[in-house]
Design an enzyme around this catalytic site. Structure first.
Site, mmCIF file in Angstrom:
data_model
loop_
_atom_site.group_PDB
_atom_site.id
_atom_site.type_symbol
_atom_site.label_atom_id
_atom_site.label_comp_id
_atom_site.label_asym_id
_atom_site.label_seq_id
_atom_site.Cartn_x
_atom_site.Cartn_y
_atom_site.Cartn_z
ATOM 1 N N HIS A 168 0.814 -1.211 0.000
ATOM 2 C CA HIS A 168 0.000 0.000 0.000
ATOM 3 C C HIS A 168 0.852 1.267 0.000
ATOM 4 O O HIS A 168 1.888 1.341 0.644
ATOM 5 C CB HIS A 168 -0.895 -0.016 1.245
ATOM 6 C CG HIS A 168 -1.805 1.153 1.371
ATOM 7 N ND1 HIS A 168 -1.857 1.945 2.492
ATOM 8 C CD2 HIS A 168 -2.717 1.674 0.506
ATOM 9 C CE1 HIS A 168 -2.760 2.894 2.319
ATOM 10 N NE2 HIS A 168 -3.296 2.747 1.124
ATOM 11 N N HIS A 196 0.596 10.805 -1.704
ATOM 12 C CA HIS A 196 -0.664 10.649 -0.974
ATOM 13 C C HIS A 196 -0.985 11.893 -0.165
ATOM 14 O O HIS A 196 -2.039 12.496 -0.313
ATOM 15 C CB HIS A 196 -0.608 9.421 -0.061
ATOM 16 C CG HIS A 196 -1.945 9.054 0.522
ATOM 17 N ND1 HIS A 196 -2.562 9.805 1.515
ATOM 18 C CD2 HIS A 196 -2.787 8.020 0.253
ATOM 19 C CE1 HIS A 196 -3.720 9.249 1.819
ATOM 20 N NE2 HIS A 196 -3.886 8.168 1.080
#
Length: 276
Positions: free
Chosen positions: A5, A41
């Site tokens: 991830h 992110h």
């Protein structure tokens, strides 16, 4: 698939490759005009993770190309799937259209480049079904720039945790009835107990309906606890997205799971249904 991830720079990518991950998830940001910008992110993100790793998208795609091209000195045999988690929040319809077009252009220019030998499969992961214009534009552009044959390496995913019957209708409108991944999940900061597994179970049941075309694989995210990973495997998921790839692989290799599952390799088509 053990899907690492939030893989948004070269250092963490190497770390996850060394752990044995056979897939990665990368966050792609866009300008307000829809231009793909970087792997990033930002905050907030999953617990116990550094949210600000980043690298420009062109450099990132070139590096991925090196890692997934047989014969390249940097080649990593275990990297099979790249999930592109597209950060499309707030983009206009025109920007979504431009974003799909430009992502296709960048994959052609920086990942497949001249010889088209880079072999990874990509999942174009769009947050909401209301942003489906991105997928439509992406597919059209691949054909228009004569990279249509690379569609064999492209899959699609909506991550809004919505009712899949509605998602299927969007795919029908787009003319997509294969190469579809379906996912269910929640940030690792919130216990799975609060999310529940009913939707995940529904997706797996739908996948396994004889003749059903609109789900090839089902994965769960973001699972970092042994109890959650074990539960997901018992339900029959095809992949687990995690912050600890080696941990998930270790669970997969336990006798109670290894008798049914193994880590997927490049010989395992990520768009074909697995039959135990």
């Amino acid at each position: 698939f053990a899907l690492a991830h939030m893989v948004n720079d070269f250092d963490i990518l190497k770390s996850y490759m060394d752990e044995g991950a056979n897939g990665i998830e990368t966050d792609i940001t866009f300008t307000s005009e829809g231009e793909p910008e970087k792997a990033f992110h930002g905050v907030p993100c999953d617990c116990k993770r550094w949210c600000r790793r980043q690298v420009g998208i062109d450099d990132y795609l070139r590096h991925l190309s090196d890692l997934t091209t047989p014969g390249n000195p940097k080649f990593r045999d275990n990297l099979v799937v790249v999930v592109l988690d597209l950060k499309l929040n707030g983009l206009s319809e025109e920007a979504l259209r431009n974003g799909g077009l430009r992502l296709a252009d960048k994959l052609a220019a920086h990942y497949w480049s001249g010889n088209r030998k880079a072999r990874a499969y990509f999942i174009v992961s769009v947050p909401k079904t209301s942003e489906s214009e991105f997928m439509k534009s992406f597919r059209k552009e691949l054909d228009e720039i004569n990279f249509g044959e690379m569609s064999a390496k492209i899959g699609f995913d909506f991550t809004d945790n919505g009712e899949f019957s509605g998602t299927q209708k969007v795919y029908e409108t787009l003319g997509i009835d294969e190469h579809i991944w379906a996912s269910d999940g929640i940030t690792n900061c919130i216990p799975l107990l609060f999310r529940g597994i009913s939707r995940l179970e529904d997706l797996i049941h739908q996948r396994d309906e004889p003749g059903y075309k609109y789900i090839s694989k089902v994965y769960a995210w973001t699972y970092d606890k042994e109890s959650s990973v074990t539960l997901a495997l018992s339900l029959g998921v095809d992949g687990v997205m995690t912050n600890y790839a080696d941990f998930v692989i270790g669970i997969l290799n336990k006798p109670e799971h290894s008798s049914k599952y193994r880590l997927a390799t490049y010989e395992d088509n990520p768009f074909e249904k697995f039959t135990a």
